[in-house]
Design a protein around this motif. Structure first.
Motif, PDB file in Angstrom:
ATOM      1  N   LYS A 163     -30.013 -48.826  -7.798  1.00 14.30           N
ATOM      2  CA  LYS A 163     -29.394 -50.401  -7.538  1.00 14.30           C
ATOM      3  C   LYS A 163     -28.019 -50.174  -7.222  1.00 14.30           C
ATOM      4  O   LYS A 163     -27.322 -49.160  -7.766  1.00 14.30           O
ATOM      5  N   LYS A 164     -27.542 -51.131  -6.534  1.00 14.74           N
ATOM      6  CA  LYS A 164     -25.835 -51.038  -6.271  1.00 14.74           C
ATOM      7  C   LYS A 164     -25.132 -50.948  -7.558  1.00 14.74           C
ATOM      8  O   LYS A 164     -23.891 -50.355  -7.732  1.00 14.74           O
ATOM      9  N   ASN A 165     -25.678 -51.657  -8.633  1.00 15.42           N
ATOM     10  CA  ASN A 165     -24.768 -51.794  -9.802  1.00 15.42           C
ATOM     11  C   ASN A 165     -25.043 -50.525 -10.762  1.00 15.42           C
ATOM     12  O   ASN A 165     -24.360 -50.287 -11.856  1.00 15.42           O
ATOM     13  N   GLU A 166     -25.889 -49.653 -10.209  1.00 10.42           N
ATOM     14  CA  GLU A 166     -26.081 -48.334 -11.029  1.00 10.42           C
ATOM     15  C   GLU A 166     -25.371 -47.104 -10.480  1.00 10.42           C
ATOM     16  O   GLU A 166     -25.164 -45.928 -11.015  1.00 10.42           O
ATOM     17  N   HIS A 168     -21.989 -46.479  -9.644  1.00 12.43           N
ATOM     18  CA  HIS A 168     -20.857 -46.180  -9.993  1.00 12.43           C
ATOM     19  C   HIS A 168     -21.018 -45.475 -11.397  1.00 12.43           C
ATOM     20  O   HIS A 168     -20.301 -44.369 -11.756  1.00 12.43           O
ATOM     21  N   HIS A 169     -21.968 -45.992 -12.209  1.00  9.59           N
ATOM     22  CA  HIS A 169     -22.271 -45.204 -13.652  1.00  9.59           C
ATOM     23  C   HIS A 169     -22.707 -43.779 -13.272  1.00  9.59           C
ATOM     24  O   HIS A 169     -22.213 -42.925 -13.940  1.00  9.59           O
ATOM     25  N   HIS A 207     -17.779 -45.283  -3.295  1.00 10.81           N
ATOM     26  CA  HIS A 207     -17.031 -45.904  -4.046  1.00 10.81           C
ATOM     27  C   HIS A 207     -15.760 -46.412  -3.517  1.00 10.81           C
ATOM     28  O   HIS A 207     -15.171 -47.212  -3.856  1.00 10.81           O
ATOM     29  N   GLU A 210     -16.274 -49.359  -1.518  1.00  8.58           N
ATOM     30  CA  GLU A 210     -16.362 -50.623  -2.414  1.00  8.58           C
ATOM     31  C   GLU A 210     -14.881 -50.994  -2.929  1.00  8.58           C
ATOM     32  O   GLU A 210     -14.728 -52.226  -2.715  1.00  8.58           O
TER      33      GLU A 210
END
Length: 261
Positions: A163-166, A168-169, A207, A210
C-alpha cells in the motif's frame, strides 16, 4: 567488535570531512553525502542498541538529528529543482524557480548556523563513548541482530503488494539492512534478493516524487487561480503524479520477491 569500530571511524571521518568544509565550497552532492553518512550512523546505532541495553540510540543521535533535518530541508528544494528541470513545462515557469532558489538559500543559511564548531565539538565528545560500546559488542549478538533484520526484510519483500502508506517504511527498513550488512565482508549466502539494489533505487525515486508533489500542493494555492504560472505548475504536478503512479506499480510488479537461500 573490531569491524564495528573500524566502520564507525570511517563514517565519522567522512562526516567530519564534510562538516569541516567551508560553506562556500559546499555542493549539492555534499548535502546528499552528509545525510547518507548520518543515516549510516543511525543504522549502526540501532544495531548497537540491540546488542547493548545501556546504549541510548535516541540520546546519542540527537546532535546528528539537528543537522540531518536541516540538511533534509535543503535537499528537498534541491530535489525539487532537479525534478522540475526534467519536466516539459519547466522552461515556461517564471516566478517559481526563483522562489525555489530563495527558499533553498534560506535553508542553507540556517544549516550553517547549526553546523558550527560547537556542534562539531559536541559530536566529537560522544565519539569515545560510542567506540567503547562498539568495542564491547559481541559477535553473537550482532549475528542475532542481523538474522532478525533479515527475517524482517524477507517478510516485507514477500508481500503480494504494497500500500502507498507502507512504501516509505519499507524503504527505510531496507536501507538500514543494507547499510549494516556492508559493515561485514560480503557473504554470498547472506544475499537477500537479486534485485535488492534496483528495488531500493526505485523506492528512493518514488519517495523523491512524493516530496516534489507535496511541495507543489503547498505552493500552487499561493499563485493566482487562473495565472499561467499556476497552470504550468498544475501540469507539472500532474506529470510527476503520473510518473509516481507508474513507479508505484513497477515496484509492486517486482513483488513478491523470493529471498535467496
Amino acid at each position: 567488535m573490531k569491524e564495528l569500530v573500524t566502520y564507525f571511524k570511517t563514517r565519522k571521518s567522512a562526516l567530519n570531512l564534510i562538516l569541516e568544509k567551508a560553506p562556500e565550497s559546499y555542493t549539492v552532492e555534499n548535502f546528499h553525502e552528509l545525510r547518507v553518512e548520518i543515516k549510516k550512523m543511525k543504522a549502526l546505532f540501532e544495531l548497537t542498541a540491540f546488542c547493548n541495553r545501556n546504549f541510548k540510540p535516541r540520546k546519542t543521535f540527537k546532535p546528528y538529528s539537528v543537522i540531518f533535518k536541516q540538511a533534509g530541508r535543503v535537499r528537498e528544494h534541491q530535489l525539487q529543482q532537479t525534478i522540475l528541470e526534467e519536466q516539459p513545462c519547466f522552461n515556461l515557469l517564471k516566478k517559481y524557480p526563483n522562489q525555489l532558489k530563495k527558499l533553498e538559500t534560506k535553508e542553507i543559511q540556517k544549516f550553517f548556523l547549526l553546523a558550527n564548531k560547537r556542534l562539531t565539538k559536541k559530536l566529537k565528545e560522544k565519539y569515545p563513548i560510542i567506540i567503547d560500546f562498539l568495542a564491547k559488542t559481541g559477535k553473537k549478538k550482532v549475528n542475532r541482530y542481523r538474522n532478525r533484520m533479515r527475517k524482517e526484510i524477507k517478510k516485507l519483500i514477500r508481500k503480494d503488494i504494497f500500500k502507498k502508506n507502507e512504501m516509505h517504511h519499507f524503504r527505510k527498513r531496507l536501507k538500514v539492512y543494507q547499510y549494516n550488512e556492508k559493515i561485514f565482508p560480503f557473504d554470498p549466502s547472506r544475499k537477500l534478493i537479486s534485485t535488492q539494489t534496483v528495488l531500493s533505487d526505485m523506492l528512493g525515486e518514488w519517495h523523491d516524487y512524493e516530496v516534489a508533489i507535496l511541495h507543489l500542493k503547498k505552493t500552487i494555492p499561493f499563485y493566482k487561480t487562473n495565472s499561467k504560472e499556476t497552470k504550468h505548475l498544475k501540469t507539472i504536478k500532474a506529470v510527476v503524479s503520473l510518473k509516481r503512479e507508474l513507479l508505484f506499480h513497477k515496484i509492486n510488479a517486482n513483488l513478491p520477491c523470493n529471498a535467496l537461500v
